[in-house]
Design a protein around this motif. Structure first.
Motif, PDB file in Angstrom:
ATOM      1  N   GLU A 232       0.809  -1.222   0.000  1.00  0.00           N
ATOM      2  CA  GLU A 232       0.000   0.000   0.000  1.00  0.00           C
ATOM      3  C   GLU A 232       0.845   1.277   0.000  1.00  0.00           C
ATOM      4  OE1 GLU A 232      -2.075   3.377   1.730  1.00  0.00           O
ATOM      5  OE2 GLU A 232      -0.499   2.182   2.700  1.00  0.00           O
ATOM      6  N   PRO A 233       1.965   1.362   0.735  1.00  0.00           N
ATOM      7  CA  PRO A 233       2.745   2.605   0.723  1.00  0.00           C
ATOM      8  C   PRO A 233       3.314   2.954  -0.645  1.00  0.00           C
ATOM      9  CG  PRO A 233       3.316   1.293   2.652  1.00  0.00           C
ATOM     10  CD  PRO A 233       2.482   0.418   1.769  1.00  0.00           C
ATOM     11  N   VAL A 234       3.496   1.958  -1.533  1.00  0.00           N
ATOM     12  CA  VAL A 234       4.084   2.215  -2.854  1.00  0.00           C
ATOM     13  C   VAL A 234       3.024   2.604  -3.871  1.00  0.00           C
ATOM     14  CG1 VAL A 234       5.485   1.169  -4.699  1.00  0.00           C
ATOM     15  CG2 VAL A 234       5.911   0.576  -2.317  1.00  0.00           C
ATOM     16  N   LEU A 235       1.749   2.344  -3.562  1.00  0.00           N
ATOM     17  CA  LEU A 235       0.668   2.521  -4.545  1.00  0.00           C
ATOM     18  C   LEU A 235       0.640   3.934  -5.110  1.00  0.00           C
ATOM     19  CD1 LEU A 235      -1.668   0.938  -5.824  1.00  0.00           C
ATOM     20  CD2 LEU A 235      -3.155   1.853  -4.032  1.00  0.00           C
ATOM     21  N   GLY A 236       0.898   4.917  -4.281  1.00  0.00           N
ATOM     22  CA  GLY A 236       0.836   6.300  -4.744  1.00  0.00           C
ATOM     23  C   GLY A 236       1.933   6.673  -5.726  1.00  0.00           C
ATOM     24  N   LYS A 237       2.991   5.848  -5.824  1.00  0.00           N
ATOM     25  CA  LYS A 237       4.080   6.145  -6.763  1.00  0.00           C
ATOM     26  C   LYS A 237       3.781   5.693  -8.186  1.00  0.00           C
ATOM     27  CE  LYS A 237       7.679   5.557  -3.205  1.00  0.00           C
ATOM     28  NZ  LYS A 237       8.930   4.840  -2.871  1.00  0.00           N
ATOM     29  N   LEU A 238       2.746   4.858  -8.337  1.00  0.00           N
ATOM     30  CA  LEU A 238       2.470   4.261  -9.648  1.00  0.00           C
ATOM     31  C   LEU A 238       1.266   4.930 -10.301  1.00  0.00           C
ATOM     32  CD1 LEU A 238       2.910   0.488  -8.699  1.00  0.00           C
ATOM     33  CD2 LEU A 238       4.640   2.106  -9.520  1.00  0.00           C
ATOM     34  N   LYS A 239       1.288   4.986 -11.621  1.00  0.00           N
ATOM     35  CA  LYS A 239       0.179   5.564 -12.370  1.00  0.00           C
ATOM     36  C   LYS A 239       0.065   4.842 -13.709  1.00  0.00           C
ATOM     37  CE  LYS A 239       3.169   9.251 -14.126  1.00  0.00           C
ATOM     38  NZ  LYS A 239       3.376  10.718 -14.223  1.00  0.00           N
ATOM     39  N   LEU A 240      -1.078   5.005 -14.320  1.00  0.00           N
ATOM     40  CA  LEU A 240      -1.307   4.354 -15.613  1.00  0.00           C
ATOM     41  C   LEU A 240      -0.316   4.868 -16.652  1.00  0.00           C
ATOM     42  CD1 LEU A 240      -5.217   4.344 -15.844  1.00  0.00           C
ATOM     43  CD2 LEU A 240      -3.711   2.431 -15.252  1.00  0.00           C
ATOM     44  N   ASN A 241       0.094   3.949 -17.531  1.00  0.00           N
ATOM     45  CA  ASN A 241       1.039   4.220 -18.631  1.00  0.00           C
ATOM     46  C   ASN A 241       2.461   4.473 -18.137  1.00  0.00           C
ATOM     47  OD1 ASN A 241      -1.082   4.052 -20.567  1.00  0.00           O
ATOM     48  ND2 ASN A 241      -1.617   6.197 -20.160  1.00  0.00           N
ATOM     49  N   GLN A 242       2.682   4.308 -16.852  1.00  0.00           N
ATOM     50  CA  GLN A 242       4.041   4.445 -16.329  1.00  0.00           C
ATOM     51  C   GLN A 242       4.867   3.228 -16.738  1.00  0.00           C
ATOM     52  OE1 GLN A 242       4.117   5.073 -12.117  1.00  0.00           O
ATOM     53  NE2 GLN A 242       6.353   5.133 -11.969  1.00  0.00           N
ATOM     54  N   THR A 243       6.141   3.461 -17.001  1.00  0.00           N
ATOM     55  CA  THR A 243       7.023   2.378 -17.445  1.00  0.00           C
ATOM     56  C   THR A 243       7.666   1.690 -16.241  1.00  0.00           C
ATOM     57  OG1 THR A 243       7.502   3.507 -19.514  1.00  0.00           O
ATOM     58  CG2 THR A 243       9.039   1.777 -18.833  1.00  0.00           C
ATOM     59  N   VAL A 244       7.658   0.341 -16.277  1.00  0.00           N
ATOM     60  CA  VAL A 244       8.369  -0.468 -15.290  1.00  0.00           C
ATOM     61  C   VAL A 244       9.340  -1.374 -16.032  1.00  0.00           C
ATOM     62  CG1 VAL A 244       6.509  -0.408 -13.593  1.00  0.00           C
ATOM     63  CG2 VAL A 244       6.539  -2.210 -15.321  1.00  0.00           C
ATOM     64  N   THR A 245      10.279  -1.953 -15.288  1.00  0.00           N
ATOM     65  CA  THR A 245      11.286  -2.827 -15.887  1.00  0.00           C
ATOM     66  C   THR A 245      11.074  -4.253 -15.408  1.00  0.00           C
ATOM     67  OG1 THR A 245      12.868  -0.995 -15.967  1.00  0.00           O
ATOM     68  CG2 THR A 245      13.755  -3.220 -16.201  1.00  0.00           C
ATOM     69  N   LEU A 246      11.159  -5.217 -16.353  1.00  0.00           N
ATOM     70  CA  LEU A 246      10.953  -6.629 -16.051  1.00  0.00           C
ATOM     71  C   LEU A 246      12.291  -7.352 -16.041  1.00  0.00           C
ATOM     72  CD1 LEU A 246       7.951  -7.263 -18.505  1.00  0.00           C
ATOM     73  CD2 LEU A 246       7.866  -6.391 -16.155  1.00  0.00           C
ATOM     74  N   TYR A 247      12.498  -8.210 -15.020  1.00  0.00           N
ATOM     75  CA  TYR A 247      13.674  -9.076 -14.934  1.00  0.00           C
ATOM     76  C   TYR A 247      13.174 -10.514 -14.892  1.00  0.00           C
ATOM     77  CZ  TYR A 247      15.500  -4.675 -13.094  1.00  0.00           C
ATOM     78  OH  TYR A 247      15.827  -3.351 -12.900  1.00  0.00           O
ATOM     79  N   CYS A 248      13.677 -11.353 -15.791  1.00  0.00           N
ATOM     80  CA  CYS A 248      13.258 -12.754 -15.793  1.00  0.00           C
ATOM     81  C   CYS A 248      14.432 -13.645 -16.171  1.00  0.00           C
ATOM     82  CB  CYS A 248      12.086 -12.982 -16.748  1.00  0.00           C
ATOM     83  SG  CYS A 248      12.406 -12.519 -18.469  1.00  0.00           S
ATOM     84  N   ASP A 249      14.396 -14.891 -15.706  1.00  0.00           N
ATOM     85  CA  ASP A 249      15.451 -15.849 -16.020  1.00  0.00           C
ATOM     86  C   ASP A 249      15.420 -16.169 -17.511  1.00  0.00           C
ATOM     87  OD1 ASP A 249      16.088 -15.919 -13.359  1.00  0.00           O
ATOM     88  OD2 ASP A 249      14.819 -17.665 -12.938  1.00  0.00           O
ATOM     89  N   GLY A 250      16.557 -16.106 -18.140  1.00  0.00           N
ATOM     90  CA  GLY A 250      16.663 -16.454 -19.545  1.00  0.00           C
ATOM     91  C   GLY A 250      16.338 -15.323 -20.496  1.00  0.00           C
ATOM     92  N   CYS A 251      15.861 -14.184 -19.978  1.00  0.00           N
ATOM     93  CA  CYS A 251      15.583 -13.048 -20.863  1.00  0.00           C
ATOM     94  C   CYS A 251      16.910 -12.434 -21.324  1.00  0.00           C
ATOM     95  CB  CYS A 251      14.746 -11.999 -20.152  1.00  0.00           C
ATOM     96  SG  CYS A 251      13.059 -12.560 -19.761  1.00  0.00           S
ATOM     97  N   PRO A 252      17.031 -12.105 -22.585  1.00  0.00           N
ATOM     98  CA  PRO A 252      18.307 -11.570 -23.078  1.00  0.00           C
ATOM     99  C   PRO A 252      18.662 -10.236 -22.465  1.00  0.00           C
ATOM    100  CG  PRO A 252      16.575 -11.351 -24.735  1.00  0.00           C
ATOM    101  CD  PRO A 252      16.009 -12.195 -23.638  1.00  0.00           C
ATOM    102  N   ALA A 253      17.660  -9.468 -22.037  1.00  0.00           N
ATOM    103  CA  ALA A 253      17.918  -8.159 -21.433  1.00  0.00           C
ATOM    104  C   ALA A 253      16.696  -7.775 -20.617  1.00  0.00           C
ATOM    105  CB  ALA A 253      18.211  -7.117 -22.509  1.00  0.00           C
ATOM    106  N   ASP A 254      16.849  -6.728 -19.805  1.00  0.00           N
ATOM    107  CA  ASP A 254      15.704  -6.239 -19.051  1.00  0.00           C
ATOM    108  C   ASP A 254      14.680  -5.665 -20.027  1.00  0.00           C
ATOM    109  OD1 ASP A 254      17.168  -6.959 -16.872  1.00  0.00           O
ATOM    110  OD2 ASP A 254      17.957  -4.945 -16.499  1.00  0.00           O
TER     111      ASP A 254
END
Length: 309
Positions: A232-254
């Motif tokens: 809940e404390p982080v909810l106010g930092k996020l908004k629609l269309n905001q960019t986030v970064t994904l990290y996954c095993d085997g992905c060539p890059a973020d």
């Protein structure tokens, strides 16, 4: 010299504002509006297909025959309309003209014979019965001449407007029947309307498929999304269309993704009165979509981490 533990700590990603998530797919089920035996399955699981690619085809013998019948009926109706609009053909008018000439010749001969018999009757050369027969023949042949003259006039006239309109309606009805038959035939062959991954095939060739039953499950790239949960404390930092970064095993890059949905209700509510400590236990679901190019690199159910760039 820096120790190996310090090197690992320096290379590791910061844990602040990093959340656990997973990949989810919204599948599209492809079916046919008609029933039939599955004659051809053109795709396999795991195959990428583009728009217009053939997916499967059902038996279409009855539909093909129905289309041919509708086409023949339309051609017949159009031929009848052309015939009605053109009136009698020159050859048919010529036949009527010949009949008229023949009747006129017979009428002329009958008039000559009548005149001769009337002269003979005046001098007592023939009986009254013979004169009556000549008069009847002359009247009959004259009537035939008038009949063929009327027929020739009718042959030269165009057909009535009401008859033409009725045949035009028949042509329109035949065109609609042909369009319907072609639509039913087209429904037996199904192609991809969107680019995507063939996630699963639900029938084998030779099996009977009921109308509306899914045959292929597809996952278009725009239907791949990321779900993750933030406190809940982080909810106010996020908004629609905001960019986030994904990290996954085997992905060539973020991989970047764009937030498309922010839940308004908490996924978990603690059974105690809210306090500064308990508020951190509330989590909210967030959905984000990767780009169309990156979506095929992700797989439904795959775990990953999400962070702010």
């Amino acid at each position: 010299m820096m120790s190996s533990s310090l090197l690992l700590a320096a290379c590791s990603k910061p844990r602040e504002n990093v959340w656990q998530g997973y990949v989810e797919g919204e599948y599209v089920t492809i079916s046919a509006s008609q029933s039939g035996r599955l004659d051809r399955l053109s795709v396999a699981r795991g195959q990428q297909v583009s728009v217009g690619a053939a997916l499967f085809a059902l038996e279409s013998g009855d539909e093909t025959a129905a289309r041919q019948q509708a086409l023949r009926q339309l051609q017949s109706a159009e031929a009848q309309l052309t015939d009605i609009q053109s009136g009698k053909r020159p050859q048919e008018i010529s036949v009527t003209q010949a009949q008229l000439l023949q009747a006129q010749a017979m009428a002329k001969k009958a008039q000559v014979q009548l005149a001769r018999d009337e002269s003979q009757f005046q001098v007592g050369g023939i009986a009254k019965q013979q004169l009556d027969d000549s008069r009847a023949t002359a009247e009959t042949t004259a009537a035939q001449v008038r009949q063929w003259q009327s027929q020739l006039a009718v042959d030269r006239l165009p057909n009535r407007d009401a008859q033409i309109r009725a045949q035009q309606e028949q042509v329109a009805a035949s065109q609609a029947a042909l369009a319907q038959a072609e639509w039913r035939l087209d429904q037996k062959t199904v192609s991809a309307t969107r680019t995507g991954l063939v996630f699963d095939t639900l029938y084998r060739e030779g099996e009977w498929v009921a109308a509306g039953n899914p045959v292929v499950r597809m996952l278009p790239p725009e239907n791949v999304k990321i779900r993750f949960f933030v406190p809940e404390p982080v909810l106010g930092k996020l908004k629609l269309n905001q960019t986030v970064t994904l990290y996954c095993d085997g992905c060539p890059a973020d991989l970047p993704a764009s937030i498309s949905y922010i839940a308004t209700d908490a996924e978990f509510t603690p059974s105690i009165i809210y306090s500064n400590e308990s508020r951190a236990k509330l989590v909210y679901m967030i959905e984000a979509h990767p780009s169309m190019t990156d979506a095929p690199k992700l797989h439904p159910g795959q775990p990953l981490e999400v962070s702010l760039p």
